[in-house]
Design an enzyme around this catalytic site. Structure first.
Site, PDB file in Angstrom:
ATOM      1  N   SER A 184      -3.643  -4.723 -33.419  1.00 28.10           N
ATOM      2  CA  SER A 184      -3.182  -5.559 -34.533  1.00 28.10           C
ATOM      3  C   SER A 184      -4.305  -6.108 -35.412  1.00 28.10           C
ATOM      4  O   SER A 184      -4.059  -6.436 -36.567  1.00 28.10           O
ATOM      5  CB  SER A 184      -2.321  -6.702 -33.999  1.00 28.10           C
ATOM      6  OG  SER A 184      -3.047  -7.479 -33.079  1.00 28.10           O
ATOM      7  N   HIS A 212       3.218  -2.565 -34.152  1.00 30.53           N
ATOM      8  CA  HIS A 212       2.767  -2.157 -35.500  1.00 30.53           C
ATOM      9  C   HIS A 212       3.004  -0.667 -35.764  1.00 30.53           C
ATOM     10  O   HIS A 212       2.601  -0.166 -36.809  1.00 30.53           O
ATOM     11  CB  HIS A 212       1.285  -2.464 -35.681  1.00 30.53           C
ATOM     12  CG  HIS A 212       0.999  -3.926 -35.800  1.00 30.53           C
ATOM     13  ND1 HIS A 212       1.184  -4.623 -36.969  1.00 30.53           N
ATOM     14  CD2 HIS A 212       0.586  -4.827 -34.884  1.00 30.53           C
ATOM     15  CE1 HIS A 212       0.877  -5.890 -36.782  1.00 30.53           C
ATOM     16  NE2 HIS A 212       0.513  -6.037 -35.521  1.00 30.53           N
ATOM     17  N   LYS A 246       8.083  -6.567 -38.084  1.00 27.37           N
ATOM     18  CA  LYS A 246       7.025  -6.003 -38.931  1.00 27.37           C
ATOM     19  C   LYS A 246       7.628  -4.966 -39.892  1.00 27.37           C
ATOM     20  O   LYS A 246       8.322  -5.354 -40.812  1.00 27.37           O
ATOM     21  CB  LYS A 246       5.901  -5.496 -38.038  1.00 27.37           C
ATOM     22  CG  LYS A 246       5.156  -6.730 -37.497  1.00 27.37           C
ATOM     23  CD  LYS A 246       4.359  -6.569 -36.270  1.00 27.37           C
ATOM     24  CE  LYS A 246       3.727  -7.924 -35.924  1.00 27.37           C
ATOM     25  NZ  LYS A 246       3.349  -8.057 -34.525  1.00 27.37           N
TER      26      LYS A 246
HETATM   27  C1  LIG Z   1       3.119  -9.181 -33.638  1.00 28.95           C
HETATM   28  C2  LIG Z   1       2.829  -8.652 -32.291  1.00 28.95           C
HETATM   29  C3  LIG Z   1       3.555  -9.079 -31.182  1.00 28.95           C
HETATM   30  C4  LIG Z   1       4.521 -10.222 -31.257  1.00 28.95           C
HETATM   31  O1  LIG Z   1       5.711  -9.870 -31.883  1.00 28.95           O
HETATM   32  P1  LIG Z   1       6.601 -10.994 -32.544  1.00 28.95           P
HETATM   33  O2  LIG Z   1       7.928 -10.392 -32.691  1.00 28.95           O
HETATM   34  O3  LIG Z   1       5.943 -11.356 -33.829  1.00 28.95           O
HETATM   35  O4  LIG Z   1       6.591 -12.164 -31.587  1.00 28.95           O
HETATM   36  C5  LIG Z   1       3.330  -8.455 -29.981  1.00 28.95           C
HETATM   37  N1  LIG Z   1       2.411  -7.479 -29.861  1.00 28.95           N
HETATM   38  C6  LIG Z   1       1.678  -7.076 -30.907  1.00 28.95           C
HETATM   39  C7  LIG Z   1       0.695  -5.965 -30.716  1.00 28.95           C
HETATM   40  C8  LIG Z   1       1.850  -7.646 -32.146  1.00 28.95           C
HETATM   41  O5  LIG Z   1       1.097  -7.265 -33.175  1.00 28.95           O
END
Ligand SMILES: *Cc1c(COP(=O)(O)O)cnc(C)c1O
Length: 391
Positions: A184, A212, A246
């Site tokens: 991320s 992602h 996302k």
């Molecule tokens: C954003 C993210 C999460 C968390 O997801 P949310 O739905 O925003 O709580 C978990 N793992 C990774 C790799 C992320 O980038």
């Protein structure tokens, strides 16, 4: 007790002195790639809304319809009386999309990682975790009594040495490799096929966080698993996690896998059991996004076109071998003040990019985190790169 306020004030002053103070800010407009902050307009290069679906009319309508049919709130946890046919429909649609037997919704990716990883392995088992895995993965592992082996980022030689050692010492225990598909803050991609070969060689499972990657990778947007063309057979040892917050433009998360796995999660995972179910609006929007996803290749293609364009622009500008492999593009300055100043300079030119610093990344690896959307134009990318050059 009157010391409490003083205690926090002192700690805040320390955070400020280290240049690590963060505060909330809010936009007056936050719509697709357009932001307005304190009366000034910005082009958004800091969103995870890669396909620009969060403001899509079809998702909004999906949310509205679900509210009209099911109400505003989640009403209870799923096991009490919070499950509806809309949850079930979304879960069966996820399973179909991911080509697994079943799927289970979680209230967020954070809930999924913390809850599942805290339960999946126990005393006598071993987790192998990439050093750059997300905070939610780290927290899940902390709550588990399993042994944790942290391997250097994407270093499969080191991982294999550790796997060999643990397997020799622990013939019967569960070994689980935990990795993100797309990291991320670095935007690089896990070598999934090689990881899978190691998993087969040492008989381990893989917990794969596709937060992602879903919507972005693979012909239908299934994620890295699809982009790598992994057969259903080989996927038996992979527990797939994905999020709706996302590229899907909605909210919430899921685990996709076998029926037995999903039933077990329902019985064991505390972040699933002890929390109110996702509200109908979220389910409605996610369902629309999910149903659209295979056909949204136009946006996916456009996103990848933008990534190739940006890569070429950066290579020309800096005359280097700059590579872009995901919509997350870190511009590493490896210096706290420089990164903060660069971010301010870009903002003065109308580009919103976030400076990423400790504790999100290690100190000394500060960076601008640039994220690309399918709706950015070639001209906007060119302007961004020329501004980056000036700064
Ligand atoms: C954003 C993210 C999460 C968390 O997801 P949310 O739905 O925003 O709580 C978990 N793992 C990774 C790799 C992320 O980038």
């Amino acid at each position: 007790m009157k010391e409490i306020g003083n205690h926090f004030q002192l700690e805040l002053e320390e955070i400020k002195a280290q240049g690590l103070y963060r505060s909330l800010y809010s936009f007056q407009v936050n719509n697709g790639k357009h932001l307005t902050f304190n009366g000034k307009a910005y082009l958004n290069f800091s969103s995870n809304n890669y396909l620009d679906l969060a403001d899509d009319e079809r998702l909004k309508q999906g949310a509205i319809q679900a509210i009209q049919e099911w109400g505003a709130g989640g009403k209870a946890s799923r096991l009490i009386h919070g499950s509806t046919s809309l949850h079930e429909l979304l879960e069966s649609t996820i399973a179909k999309f991911k080509q697994t037997e079943a799927a289970l919704l979680f209230n967020s990716g954070y809930h999924a990682n913390v809850g599942v990883l805290s339960q999946l392995a126990a005393e006598g088992d071993v987790y192998f975790t990439d050093e750059l895995n997300h905070a939610s993965i780290i927290d899940g592992l902390r709550l588990s009594k399993a042994k944790k082996v942290i391997y250097p980022h994407l270093d499969l030689n080191s991982l294999e040495a550790q796997l060999k050692k643990e397997r020799a010492e622990n013939a019967k225990g569960k070994l689980i490799i935990v990795t993100e598909s797309v990291f991320s803050m670095d935007g690089d991609v896990a070598p999934l096929l090689d990881l899978l070969s190691l998993a087969e060689k040492y008989d381990t499972w893989i917990y794969l966080d596709e937060a992602h990657a879903v919507g972005v990778f693979g012909k239908t947007g299934q994620g890295l698993v699809e982009a790598c063309g992994i057969s259903t057979e080989r996927l038996q040892r992979v527990i797939q996690m994905g999020t709706f917050g996302k590229a899907f433009g909605s909210f919430g998360a899921f685990i996709a896998g076998s029926k037995n796995l999903i039933e077990w999660l329902v019985n064991r995972v505390r972040t699933f059991i002890y929390t109110t179910s996702l509200p109908p609006a979220v389910l409605g929007a996610s369902l629309v996004a999910l149903r659209m996803m295979p056909a949204e290749h136009v946006r996916r293609d456009r996103l990848w076109h933008n990534l190739r364009t940006l890569e070429k622009l950066l290579q020309t500008q800096w005359n280097n071998t700059f590579k872009i492999v995901s919509p997350i593009v870190p511009i590493r300055l490896n210096h706290l003040e420089k990164t903060l100043r660069a971010s301010e300079f870009l903002k003065s030119a109308g580009f919103w990019l976030t400076a990423i610093r400790y504790p999100t990344v290690a100190s000394g690896t500060e960076r601008l985190r640039l994220t690309v959307m399918s709706s950015h134009t070639d001209e906007e990318l060119a302007r961004l790169v020329s501004t980056l050059g000036e700064c």
